[in-house]
Design an enzyme around this catalytic site. Structure first.
Site, PDB file in Angstrom:
ATOM      1  N   LYS A 119     116.521  24.742  53.155  1.00  0.00           N
ATOM      2  CA  LYS A 119     117.240  24.055  54.243  1.00  0.00           C
ATOM      3  C   LYS A 119     117.567  22.595  53.906  1.00  0.00           C
ATOM      4  O   LYS A 119     118.534  22.047  54.423  1.00  0.00           O
ATOM      5  CB  LYS A 119     116.432  24.111  55.542  1.00  0.00           C
ATOM      6  CG  LYS A 119     116.452  25.481  56.200  1.00  0.00           C
ATOM      7  CD  LYS A 119     115.714  25.420  57.525  1.00  0.00           C
ATOM      8  CE  LYS A 119     115.847  26.710  58.289  1.00  0.00           C
ATOM      9  NZ  LYS A 119     115.317  26.617  59.650  1.00  0.00           N
ATOM     10  N   GLY A 146     108.107  18.459  62.601  1.00  0.00           N
ATOM     11  CA  GLY A 146     108.832  18.943  61.426  1.00  0.00           C
ATOM     12  C   GLY A 146     110.312  19.100  61.748  1.00  0.00           C
ATOM     13  O   GLY A 146     110.810  18.570  62.752  1.00  0.00           O
TER      14      GLY A 146
HETATM   15  P1  ATR Z   1     109.442  23.051  60.209  1.00  0.00           P
HETATM   16  O1  ATR Z   1     110.437  22.313  59.368  1.00  0.00           O
HETATM   17  O2  ATR Z   1     109.538  24.535  60.120  1.00  0.00           O
HETATM   18  O3  ATR Z   1     109.391  22.556  61.616  1.00  0.00           O
HETATM   19  P2  ATR Z   1     107.402  21.535  58.818  1.00  0.00           P
HETATM   20  O4  ATR Z   1     108.384  20.484  58.505  1.00  0.00           O
HETATM   21  O5  ATR Z   1     106.584  22.087  57.722  1.00  0.00           O
HETATM   22  O6  ATR Z   1     108.023  22.776  59.550  1.00  0.00           O
HETATM   23  O7  ATR Z   1     106.463  20.920  59.970  1.00  0.00           O
HETATM   24  C1  ATR Z   1     105.304  21.509  60.280  1.00  0.00           C
HETATM   25  C2  ATR Z   1     104.713  20.903  61.568  1.00  0.00           C
HETATM   26  O8  ATR Z   1     103.545  21.649  61.841  1.00  0.00           O
HETATM   27  C3  ATR Z   1     104.272  19.467  61.433  1.00  0.00           C
HETATM   28  O9  ATR Z   1     104.356  18.857  62.690  1.00  0.00           O
HETATM   29  C4  ATR Z   1     102.801  19.618  61.019  1.00  0.00           C
HETATM   30  O10 ATR Z   1     101.981  18.532  61.318  1.00  0.00           O
HETATM   31  P3  ATR Z   1     101.843  17.296  60.264  1.00  0.00           P
HETATM   32  O11 ATR Z   1     103.111  16.506  60.402  1.00  0.00           O
HETATM   33  O12 ATR Z   1     100.648  16.556  60.720  1.00  0.00           O
HETATM   34  O13 ATR Z   1     101.676  17.921  58.912  1.00  0.00           O
HETATM   35  C5  ATR Z   1     102.407  20.782  61.878  1.00  0.00           C
HETATM   36  N1  ATR Z   1     101.238  21.500  61.373  1.00  0.00           N
HETATM   37  C6  ATR Z   1     101.229  22.423  60.381  1.00  0.00           C
HETATM   38  N2  ATR Z   1      99.966  22.901  60.211  1.00  0.00           N
HETATM   39  C7  ATR Z   1      99.187  22.259  61.127  1.00  0.00           C
HETATM   40  C8  ATR Z   1      97.789  22.334  61.471  1.00  0.00           C
HETATM   41  N3  ATR Z   1      96.956  23.180  60.849  1.00  0.00           N
HETATM   42  N4  ATR Z   1      97.364  21.563  62.479  1.00  0.00           N
HETATM   43  C9  ATR Z   1      98.188  20.730  63.125  1.00  0.00           C
HETATM   44  N5  ATR Z   1      99.515  20.612  62.852  1.00  0.00           N
HETATM   45  C10 ATR Z   1     100.001  21.373  61.869  1.00  0.00           C
END
Ligand code: ATR
Length: 281
Positions: free
Chosen positions: A67, A132
């Site tokens: 993306k 994200g």
């Molecule tokens: P996308 O683009 O699909 O929205 P991404 O950019 O990978 O996915 O974003 C993932 C989101 O999930 C982020 O907000 C991430 O939090 P961080 O910014 O702190 O990394 C959140 N996330 C993923 N795993 C997590 C976990 N185990 N606990 C809390 N937040 C999580």
């Protein structure tokens, strides 16, 4: 005219997009194809995109992990794609590739159909969980609809702050940590979960406790595998209205199909059909 459409990403064998777009083709009466174009990490991305360009496809979707990677290969970016920094739809406009992001608009279309009241009161208090690409898209689409109280909670607050900085005049956005969000959850009318926490196979995970949730608020999760996440199960038990993730999948596709063909296909019973399909997985 024969519409030639497709999807690039990896892995994509289990994607539901071919099913959805074939339904749209059938409903529109247009003829066309929607193919899966798998590009693996071992492939040369540049070479695969050159092939795609010379194939003259009318348009294609882009999914994980491309993306962002697709952006330098495009001739133009629509503002929502630019602001989210991610493209999920490419339209071939007379040989020029234009990148769009239909996720945020798709999310809002689905929510509006099920809960129009959210958009009748611009003071509706919204909490987005996650920061994200999906959160960025949803945030901008809600602002475009006139909502003006949209807070963002994330494990890493700097990422949420970066989203809030791209807000608009008149939009109030507070950034919260996850624990803080748990404590003030009762303030919100609409809570939107945009992280991957709770997705298969980690179905026992729940991003925050919903202890303080108000009965009657709307709780939404963009995960659709499983359809009823633990987050939504808990919300339902607490008396909230739940909004399922498959609607975003369907409506982002509807908007992409519209960009390619100019046909805005009514969703109708596709929502229920897709729900049944997902429940059987
Ligand atoms: P996308 O683009 O699909 O929205 P991404 O950019 O990978 O996915 O974003 C993932 C989101 O999930 C982020 O907000 C991430 O939090 P961080 O910014 O702190 O990394 C959140 N996330 C993923 N795993 C997590 C976990 N185990 N606990 C809390 N937040 C999580």
């Amino acid at each position: 005219m024969q519409f030639r459409l497709g999807l690039i990403g990896h892995p994509i064998q289990h994607s539901l997009s071919p099913w959805i777009h074939n339904q749209f083709l059938e409903k529109s009466g247009l003829t066309g194809t929607y193919s899966l174009i798998e590009i693996t990490p071992e492939d040369s991305f540049t070479r695969e995109l050159e092939k795609l360009k010379s194939s003259g496809l009318h348009g294609f979707n882009v999914t994980v992990p491309y993306k962002q990677k697709i952006i330098p290969y495009l001739d133009q970016l629509e503002w929502k794609a630019e602001v989210t920094g991610a493209v999920n739809t490419v339209v071939n406009q007379n040989g020029k590739w234009v990148g769009y992001n239909t996720d945020g608009t798709g999310y809002v279309r689905g929510l509006k159909e099920q809960h129009p009241s959210v958009f009748e009161d611009t003071a509706c208090k919204v909490l987005i969980i996650g920061a994200g690409g999906a959160a960025r898209g949803v945030y901008q689409a809600l602002i475009a609809e006139g909502l003006s109280n949209i807070d963002i909670a994330n494990r890493t607050t700097v990422s949420a702050e970066a989203i809030a900085q791209k807000g608009s005049d008149g939009v109030q956005t507070n950034v919260l940590g996850l624990q803080e969000a748990e404590e003030v959850l009762g303030h919100y009318n609409l809570i939107i979960q945009t992280t991957a926490v709770g997705m298969k196979p980690n179905t026992e995970e729940q991003i925050i406790s919903l202890e303080q949730l108000n009965e009657g608020s709307i709780v939404s999760d963009i995960i659709y595998q499983p359809l009823t996440t633990k987050f939504l199960q808990t919300a339902r038990r607490k008396g909230a209205h739940v909004h399922y993730g498959h609607t975003m999948l369907l409506y982002q596709a509807q908007y992409a199909f519209q960009l390619w063909t100019s046909y805005n296909i009514p969703i109708g019973d596709l929502k229920q059909q897709l729900k049944t399909l997902l429940e059987g997985r």
